[in-house]
Design a protein around this motif. Structure first.
Motif, PDB file in Angstrom:
ATOM      1  N   THR A  86       0.831  -1.207   0.000  1.00  0.00           N
ATOM      2  CA  THR A  86       0.000   0.000   0.000  1.00  0.00           C
ATOM      3  C   THR A  86       0.864   1.255   0.000  1.00  0.00           C
ATOM      4  OG1 THR A  86      -1.828  -1.120   1.118  1.00  0.00           O
ATOM      5  CG2 THR A  86      -1.761   1.278   1.279  1.00  0.00           C
ATOM      6  N   ARG A  87       1.944   1.235   0.764  1.00  0.00           N
ATOM      7  CA  ARG A  87       2.852   2.387   0.813  1.00  0.00           C
ATOM      8  C   ARG A  87       3.382   2.723  -0.583  1.00  0.00           C
ATOM      9  NH1 ARG A  87       8.428   3.360   0.935  1.00  0.00           N
ATOM     10  NH2 ARG A  87       9.028   5.215   2.164  1.00  0.00           N
ATOM     11  N   GLU A  88       3.810   1.725  -1.325  1.00  0.00           N
ATOM     12  CA  GLU A  88       4.376   1.988  -2.647  1.00  0.00           C
ATOM     13  C   GLU A  88       3.297   2.401  -3.644  1.00  0.00           C
ATOM     14  OE1 GLU A  88       7.477   2.331  -2.490  1.00  0.00           O
ATOM     15  OE2 GLU A  88       7.413   1.439  -0.491  1.00  0.00           O
ATOM     16  N   LEU A  89       2.094   1.837  -3.515  1.00  0.00           N
ATOM     17  CA  LEU A  89       1.007   2.247  -4.405  1.00  0.00           C
ATOM     18  C   LEU A  89       0.629   3.704  -4.158  1.00  0.00           C
ATOM     19  CD1 LEU A  89      -1.334  -0.899  -4.363  1.00  0.00           C
ATOM     20  CD2 LEU A  89       0.218  -0.149  -6.186  1.00  0.00           C
ATOM     21  N   GLU A  90       0.656   4.126  -2.917  1.00  0.00           N
ATOM     22  CA  GLU A  90       0.359   5.527  -2.604  1.00  0.00           C
ATOM     23  C   GLU A  90       1.421   6.446  -3.179  1.00  0.00           C
ATOM     24  OE1 GLU A  90       0.019   5.536   1.617  1.00  0.00           O
ATOM     25  OE2 GLU A  90      -2.074   4.842   1.608  1.00  0.00           O
ATOM     26  N   ARG A  91       2.681   6.009  -3.125  1.00  0.00           N
ATOM     27  CA  ARG A  91       3.769   6.805  -3.704  1.00  0.00           C
ATOM     28  C   ARG A  91       3.645   6.879  -5.226  1.00  0.00           C
ATOM     29  NH1 ARG A  91       9.112   4.311  -2.240  1.00  0.00           N
ATOM     30  NH2 ARG A  91       9.994   6.289  -2.986  1.00  0.00           N
ATOM     31  N   LEU A  92       3.046   5.869  -5.827  1.00  0.00           N
ATOM     32  CA  LEU A  92       2.837   5.853  -7.274  1.00  0.00           C
ATOM     33  C   LEU A  92       1.519   6.517  -7.678  1.00  0.00           C
ATOM     34  CD1 LEU A  92       3.989   2.195  -8.036  1.00  0.00           C
ATOM     35  CD2 LEU A  92       5.098   4.278  -8.866  1.00  0.00           C
ATOM     36  N   SER A  93       0.707   6.904  -6.671  1.00  0.00           N
ATOM     37  CA  SER A  93      -0.634   7.466  -6.924  1.00  0.00           C
ATOM     38  C   SER A  93      -1.462   6.528  -7.787  1.00  0.00           C
ATOM     39  CB  SER A  93      -0.515   8.847  -7.595  1.00  0.00           C
ATOM     40  OG  SER A  93       0.189   9.735  -6.769  1.00  0.00           O
ATOM     41  N   THR A  94      -1.366   5.232  -7.461  1.00  0.00           N
ATOM     42  CA  THR A  94      -2.060   4.183  -8.211  1.00  0.00           C
ATOM     43  C   THR A  94      -3.260   3.681  -7.418  1.00  0.00           C
ATOM     44  OG1 THR A  94       0.049   3.531  -9.165  1.00  0.00           O
ATOM     45  CG2 THR A  94      -1.730   1.951  -9.360  1.00  0.00           C
ATOM     46  N   SER A  95      -4.219   3.124  -8.122  1.00  0.00           N
ATOM     47  CA  SER A  95      -5.451   2.643  -7.487  1.00  0.00           C
ATOM     48  C   SER A  95      -5.162   1.617  -6.404  1.00  0.00           C
ATOM     49  CB  SER A  95      -6.363   2.012  -8.541  1.00  0.00           C
ATOM     50  OG  SER A  95      -7.464   1.375  -7.933  1.00  0.00           O
ATOM     51  N   ALA A  96      -5.842   1.773  -5.268  1.00  0.00           N
ATOM     52  CA  ALA A  96      -5.683   0.836  -4.162  1.00  0.00           C
ATOM     53  C   ALA A  96      -6.225  -0.544  -4.491  1.00  0.00           C
ATOM     54  CB  ALA A  96      -6.385   1.377  -2.920  1.00  0.00           C
ATOM     55  N   SER A  97      -7.004  -0.659  -5.576  1.00  0.00           N
ATOM     56  CA  SER A  97      -7.555  -1.962  -5.952  1.00  0.00           C
ATOM     57  C   SER A  97      -6.461  -2.943  -6.368  1.00  0.00           C
ATOM     58  CB  SER A  97      -8.558  -1.809  -7.103  1.00  0.00           C
ATOM     59  OG  SER A  97      -7.920  -1.320  -8.271  1.00  0.00           O
ATOM     60  N   LEU A  98      -5.261  -2.435  -6.653  1.00  0.00           N
ATOM     61  CA  LEU A  98      -4.141  -3.312  -7.000  1.00  0.00           C
ATOM     62  C   LEU A  98      -3.516  -3.969  -5.782  1.00  0.00           C
ATOM     63  CD1 LEU A  98      -2.258  -1.181  -9.695  1.00  0.00           C
ATOM     64  CD2 LEU A  98      -3.624  -3.243 -10.066  1.00  0.00           C
ATOM     65  N   GLN A  99      -3.841  -3.447  -4.604  1.00  0.00           N
ATOM     66  CA  GLN A  99      -3.182  -3.953  -3.392  1.00  0.00           C
ATOM     67  C   GLN A  99      -3.341  -5.458  -3.182  1.00  0.00           C
ATOM     68  OE1 GLN A  99      -4.946  -4.739  -0.193  1.00  0.00           O
ATOM     69  NE2 GLN A  99      -2.992  -5.436   0.630  1.00  0.00           N
ATOM     70  N   PRO A 100      -4.557  -6.032  -3.261  1.00  0.00           N
ATOM     71  CA  PRO A 100      -4.654  -7.486  -3.044  1.00  0.00           C
ATOM     72  C   PRO A 100      -3.909  -8.298  -4.086  1.00  0.00           C
ATOM     73  CG  PRO A 100      -6.777  -6.574  -3.751  1.00  0.00           C
ATOM     74  CD  PRO A 100      -5.890  -5.426  -3.422  1.00  0.00           C
ATOM     75  N   TRP A 101      -3.886  -7.808  -5.334  1.00  0.00           N
ATOM     76  CA  TRP A 101      -3.196  -8.534  -6.393  1.00  0.00           C
ATOM     77  C   TRP A 101      -1.686  -8.542  -6.163  1.00  0.00           C
ATOM     78  CZ3 TRP A 101      -5.947 -11.406  -9.660  1.00  0.00           C
ATOM     79  CH2 TRP A 101      -7.289 -11.090  -9.863  1.00  0.00           C
ATOM     80  N   LEU A 102      -1.139  -7.371  -5.841  1.00  0.00           N
ATOM     81  CA  LEU A 102       0.302  -7.300  -5.607  1.00  0.00           C
ATOM     82  C   LEU A 102       0.699  -8.017  -4.320  1.00  0.00           C
ATOM     83  CD1 LEU A 102       1.137  -3.639  -6.717  1.00  0.00           C
ATOM     84  CD2 LEU A 102       1.656  -5.780  -7.904  1.00  0.00           C
ATOM     85  N   SER A 103      -0.144  -7.956  -3.307  1.00  0.00           N
ATOM     86  CA  SER A 103       0.140  -8.690  -2.073  1.00  0.00           C
ATOM     87  C   SER A 103       0.181 -10.194  -2.347  1.00  0.00           C
ATOM     88  CB  SER A 103      -0.919  -8.378  -1.006  1.00  0.00           C
ATOM     89  OG  SER A 103      -0.877  -7.021  -0.641  1.00  0.00           O
ATOM     90  N   PHE A 104      -0.761 -10.646  -3.163  1.00  0.00           N
ATOM     91  CA  PHE A 104      -0.759 -12.057  -3.557  1.00  0.00           C
ATOM     92  C   PHE A 104       0.539 -12.424  -4.276  1.00  0.00           C
ATOM     93  CE2 PHE A 104      -1.417 -15.026  -7.102  1.00  0.00           C
ATOM     94  CZ  PHE A 104      -1.692 -16.186  -6.395  1.00  0.00           C
ATOM     95  N   VAL A 105       0.964 -11.583  -5.210  1.00  0.00           N
ATOM     96  CA  VAL A 105       2.164 -11.882  -5.993  1.00  0.00           C
ATOM     97  C   VAL A 105       3.387 -11.961  -5.084  1.00  0.00           C
ATOM     98  CG1 VAL A 105       3.751 -10.983  -7.737  1.00  0.00           C
ATOM     99  CG2 VAL A 105       1.285 -10.941  -8.148  1.00  0.00           C
ATOM    100  N   VAL A 106       3.541 -11.004  -4.188  1.00  0.00           N
ATOM    101  CA  VAL A 106       4.719 -10.981  -3.308  1.00  0.00           C
ATOM    102  C   VAL A 106       4.799 -12.250  -2.471  1.00  0.00           C
ATOM    103  CG1 VAL A 106       5.760  -9.835  -1.311  1.00  0.00           C
ATOM    104  CG2 VAL A 106       4.905  -8.468  -3.220  1.00  0.00           C
ATOM    105  N   ILE A 107       3.686 -12.644  -1.865  1.00  0.00           N
ATOM    106  CA  ILE A 107       3.696 -13.839  -1.022  1.00  0.00           C
ATOM    107  C   ILE A 107       3.798 -15.102  -1.868  1.00  0.00           C
ATOM    108  CG2 ILE A 107       2.409 -15.160   0.702  1.00  0.00           C
ATOM    109  CD1 ILE A 107       1.146 -12.525   1.623  1.00  0.00           C
ATOM    110  N   ALA A 108       3.060 -15.129  -2.987  1.00  0.00           N
ATOM    111  CA  ALA A 108       3.030 -16.326  -3.828  1.00  0.00           C
ATOM    112  C   ALA A 108       4.370 -16.599  -4.498  1.00  0.00           C
ATOM    113  CB  ALA A 108       1.940 -16.203  -4.886  1.00  0.00           C
TER     114      ALA A 108
END
Length: 396
Positions: free
Chosen positions: A238-260
């Motif tokens: 979430t911190r990096e998405l906020e720095r990118l001014s990107t939609s928060a809807s990407l958070q679950p997808w990117l969280s999945f990728v990092v852990i997966a």
């Protein structure tokens, strides 16, 4: 549709897929964390409490099956199946009590109790079917555990426009499927289906073995870092998405990728262990994740894309050593007490996850990236404990 004749022909595939489905219960609530906060008013501290409750339940469950000898007195496939069914029902019941933090925490604790019959028993099933290449096989198992823990974020991403209850119900359905798969598979011939009556605290006897003790201590350092990092992933993303001014809807997808990403990390580590040995692979993975604990806050002002890539590398390395520690412990534990020894090791290791999760979730709002330094003692002490293990560890 899978036929029952498939099961005994491909036991490793059955076990690791069942592990994926069963462990989807673990972080099922974390996957819907933001939606749950909005719906019932939970705070970041409340989410941390729910995560800790699962860990506490898992610890209590592993202690129960280790101290009673249940892990070696009952068929592993039966205990796995029963635990998966109960976990699925309790995970679904969480929906009805989510607004009451006390009842919600109790439900998550009970889910953790059930997970104690899934994860350690999955390891025992792997050893019972494929003992000659335990490091590689357990790499797949722990990889699927990682994917299972990441799956709630994926389920949330797929159901983003649906109520938060849907991912939890889907996780419960997957756990029920896991129960059927393992029950039908049964136990392999390389370990007895039962090991007699068992005795209290049987798992502690394995710590008399020097190599088992070293592997367990390395595993404990790994545990201090692992689950706290996974709990932090949504905040870090979430911190990096906020720095990118990107939609928060990407958070679950990117969280999945990092852990997966831990899945290919575990598989790669398992394959490498067949050449280099499990101890060497575990050492390199723990050293890598420990270096990231130290360096990540120091790099926090750099490009968000670089930080996200480092999170991916961390996701790969933070879990890659887990299966190798389990393989080392399995090789040096008394075979007739293997289930109890692994359950005891898990109980102690997961006990260490509670203070680390509590620290990072409580301090995130005030310390931000610097909270990862609280994870550093785990890898450091684990690496120290592993000294000399290379000379005593078999190759997987």
């Amino acid at each position: 549709m899978m036929t029952y004749s498939f099961l005994p022909r491909y036991p490793l595939a059955v076990i690791v897929i069942a592990q994926l489905f069963g462990t989807s219960l673990w972080f099922s609530v974390n996957g819907v964390g933001p939606a749950l906060q909005a719906a019932v008013g939970l705070s970041e501290g409340d989410l941390g409490l729910l995560t800790i409750a699962v860990q506490a339940g898992f610890i209590s469950g592993t202690l129960l099956i280790a101290t009673t000898g249940l892990a070696d007195r009952m068929r592993a496939s039966h205990l796995f199946a029963i635990s998966s069914v109960l976990g699925a029902l309790i995970n679904a019941a969480f929906i009805g009590v989510a607004e009451n933090i006390t009842l919600a925490a109790a439900a998550r604790f009970a889910t953790g109790l059930c997970l104690a019959g899934i994860y350690p028993l999955g390891m025992k099933l792997i050893v019972s079917w494929t003992p000659k290449h335990a490091g590689a096989a357990l790499g797949w198992l722990v990889g699927m555990l990682t994917l299972g823990i990441a799956s709630p974020h994926l389920l949330r991403g797929l159901t983003l426009n649906l109520p938060w209850q849907w991912p939890l119900l889907l996780a419960s359905l997957l756990a029920l499927i896991a129960a059927v798969m393992v029950f039908r598979l049964g136990v392999g011939s390389h370990l007895p289906a039962k090991a007699g009556s068992g005795r209290p605290w049987a798992g502690l006897s394995a710590f008399k073995q020097r190599s088992f003790r070293k592997a367990a201590l390395g595993y404990f350092g790994h545990c201090w870092e692992l689950y706290a990092f996974w709990a932090l992933v949504p905040f870090l993303v979430t911190r990096e998405l906020e720095r990118l001014s990107t939609s928060a809807s990407l958070q679950p997808w990117l969280s999945f990728v990092v852990i997966a990403l831990g899945l290919p990390g575990c598989v790669w580590a398992g394959k490498w262990s067949r050449k280099a040995g499990s101890a060497h692979v575990a050492f390199v993975a723990l050293l890598t994740s420990g270096a990231l604990c130290l360096a990540y806050p120091l790099l926090g002002s750099l490009s968000p894309w670089l930080l996200l890539m480092l999170l991916g590398l961390w996701g790969v390395s933070v879990i890659a050593d887990s299966a190798q520690f389990s393989a080392l412990a399995s090789a040096h534990a008394p075979p007739e007490r293997l289930g109890a020894a692994l359950a005891m090791m898990n109980a102690i290791g997961f006990g260490l996850t509670i203070p680390s999760i509590a620290l990072v979730t409580a301090l995130w709002s005030s310390q931000s990236l610097a909270v990862t330094w609280w994870l550093l003692p785990g890898p450091v002490l684990g690496l120290i404990a592993m000294r000399g293990l290379n000379h005593h560890s078999p190759r997987a």
